[in-house]
Scaffold this active site. Structure first.
Site, mmCIF file in Angstrom:
data_model
loop_
_atom_site.group_PDB
_atom_site.id
_atom_site.type_symbol
_atom_site.label_atom_id
_atom_site.label_comp_id
_atom_site.label_asym_id
_atom_site.label_seq_id
_atom_site.Cartn_x
_atom_site.Cartn_y
_atom_site.Cartn_z
ATOM 1 N N GLU A 150 42.150 38.234 38.173
ATOM 2 C CA GLU A 150 41.099 39.251 38.228
ATOM 3 C C GLU A 150 40.689 39.749 36.844
ATOM 4 O O GLU A 150 39.998 40.750 36.717
ATOM 5 C CB GLU A 150 41.542 40.400 39.125
ATOM 6 C CG GLU A 150 41.786 39.921 40.557
ATOM 7 C CD GLU A 150 42.103 41.033 41.532
ATOM 8 O OE1 GLU A 150 42.174 42.200 41.098
ATOM 9 O OE2 GLU A 150 42.271 40.742 42.724
ATOM 10 N N ASP A 184 47.749 49.239 42.676
ATOM 11 C CA ASP A 184 47.860 48.448 43.906
ATOM 12 C C ASP A 184 49.276 47.909 43.912
ATOM 13 O O ASP A 184 49.604 46.962 43.196
ATOM 14 C CB ASP A 184 46.846 47.304 43.944
ATOM 15 C CG ASP A 184 47.008 46.428 45.195
ATOM 16 O OD1 ASP A 184 47.842 46.776 46.057
ATOM 17 O OD2 ASP A 184 46.316 45.411 45.297
ATOM 18 N N LYS A 209 37.241 44.880 52.498
ATOM 19 C CA LYS A 209 37.021 43.513 52.041
ATOM 20 C C LYS A 209 36.273 42.769 53.139
ATOM 21 O O LYS A 209 36.805 42.580 54.234
ATOM 22 C CB LYS A 209 38.350 42.816 51.743
ATOM 23 C CG LYS A 209 39.105 43.390 50.553
ATOM 24 C CD LYS A 209 40.475 42.736 50.418
ATOM 25 C CE LYS A 209 41.195 43.208 49.163
ATOM 26 N NZ LYS A 209 42.589 42.684 49.123
#
Length: 429
Positions: free
Chosen positions: A210, A247, A340
């Site tokens: 990411e 996260d 998502k």
């Protein structure tokens, strides 16, 4: 044929393309009689929740190690397309419900959530194109003017990186900015400074899936200390101007009722205490997947302990699924949901889940996946739903930056009407 409107679907075409990890994914085009065309590409996750909708892969080891999506492409071109031709692209729910019914399973395992979602998003884009309006306005109407706070993943661990860091994402959150453009600049400056901080300590500055750095670190606390140092060195105040978010992705290191981190197993209550200590010690405003996706009892306890002070986001816990979110609402597990699109597999169901959360005081965080494309739908979705938050990775890798740049364009387009969510877009309601 005389009753068919010019926004009717004329053709649907799907193809296999590559995502940001070099793995196959699916792209769909929806063509309307008016000449309008919608194009959409579907992302793919690395740390996937058990209860996500089914992503259809070929499992043919002779192609892409079995990860091809030609079956999903076939399902669009040969099964979905013939049933959707002549439907009005402006009737999103009818299109999505038709595809869900054709699949016939509870988790889209017959035709594939990736196949259904590609068509769902492409149809929405075609609808917006046919009306000559941007996607955020098409989905959100005249009130779609809230620019989200970005939760920027700048240190990667867990399933997103090949290092020894337990938690999956360590994020910076520019809560004190007055516009999205300013927030993006702050984030980029902290990210650049973090590179210097890591380099000065002799740590690796290679990046993960990411776009965040993925150094080997002694502990999760060391990662947080590095972020605080980078924020300060960049000239910002930790917490007041740039906050932190995590996260944890706890399902990834949950073994036999214990949470295995820092090299040894810990009881759930001990882990909850540990998370509470991190909230006490650092300017953390959001914790995602702090516990295992089926550890409902301890999710309740975590929410009781820190839920009044920080946002507790369910990702693997809720998987963008209204049924699981309803359980979380009833059991008071968490206070926010990660959204998502490919976890549930259609635009209609995604919007329904966001609406359910909003009506019950749960915030929504619109999110990318670790395997992304240049598709920018989630940027428009964040503005359309007034979610107030977006997760779309670090400040490098063009599949991440594409979403940030789309939000810059939306902010410019809105002009004086644009509002940046800032600190009010975060935390428990």
């Amino acid at each position: 044929m005389n009753n068919i409107v010019d926004t009717a679907i004329e053709a649907i075409v799907a193809r296999e393309i590559l995502d940001s990890r070099g793995r196959p994914t699916i792209e769909a085009e929806v063509h309307l009689l008016s000449g309008a065309v919608g194009l959409a590409q579907v992302p793919s996750g690395a740390s996937t929740g058990t209860f996500e909708a089914h992503e259809l892969r070929d499992k043919d080891k002779s192609r892409y190690g079995g990860k091809g999506v030609l079956k999903a492409v076939h399902n669009v071109n040969e099964i979905l397309a013939p049933k959707l031709i002549d439907l009005d692209a402006l009737n999103q729910e009818l299109i999505d419900r038709t595809m869900i019914a054709l699949d016939g399973s509870g988790n889209k395992s017959n035709l594939g959530a990736n196949a259904i979602l590609a068509v769902s998003l492409a149809a929405a884009r075609a609808g917006a194109e046919s009306l000559g309006i941007p996607l955020y306005r098409y989905l959100g109407g005249p009130l779609a003017n809230l620019l989200p706070v970005p939760l920027m993943n700048v240190i990667n661990g867990g399933a997103h990186a090949s290092n020894n860091v337990d938690f999956q994402e360590f994020m910076i959150v520019p809560v004190g900015a007055t516009s999205f453009r300013e927030a993006l600049r702050w984030g980029a400056e902290v990210f650049a400074t973090l590179s210097e901080v890591l380099h000065d300590k002799g740590l690796l500055t290679g990046v993960g899936d990411e776009g965040g750095f993925a150094p080997n670190l002694e502990s999760n606390q060391v990662a947080l200390e590095l972020l605080v140092a980078a924020i300060e060195k960049a000239g910002y105040k930790p917490g007041e101007q740039v906050a932190l978010a995590l996260d944890v992705a706890a399902s990834e290191f949950y073994k036999e009722g214990q949470y295995v981190y820092d090299g040894r197993p810990h009881a759930p209550t001990e882990f909850i205490d540990y998370l509470g200590q991190l909230v006490d010690q650092y300017p953390i405003v959001s914790i995602e997947d702090g516990l295992h996706e089926e550890d409902w009892q301890h999710w309740q306890l975590l929410t009781q302990k820190v839920g009044s002070r920080v946002q507790l986001v369910g990702d693997d816990l809720f998987v963008t699924n209204a049924t699981r979110l309803q359980k979380g609402i009833q059991e008071k597990a968490g206070n926010a949901i990660l959204i998502k699109l490919n976890q549930i597999g259609s635009l209609t169901e995604t919007l329904e889940t966001i609406d359910l959360g909003t009506r019950n005081g749960f915030r929504s965080v619109i999110s990318h996946r670790s395997g992304e494309t240049e598709d920018t739908t989630i940027a428009d979705l964040a503005v359309a739903t007034r979610a107030g938050q977006i997760k779309t990775g670090s400040l490098c890798r063009s599949e991440r930056v594409a979403k940030y740049n789309r939000l810059l364009r939306i902010e410019d387009e809105l002009g004086d009407r644009a509002v940046y969510a800032g600190a009010v877009g975060l935390g428990p309601k």
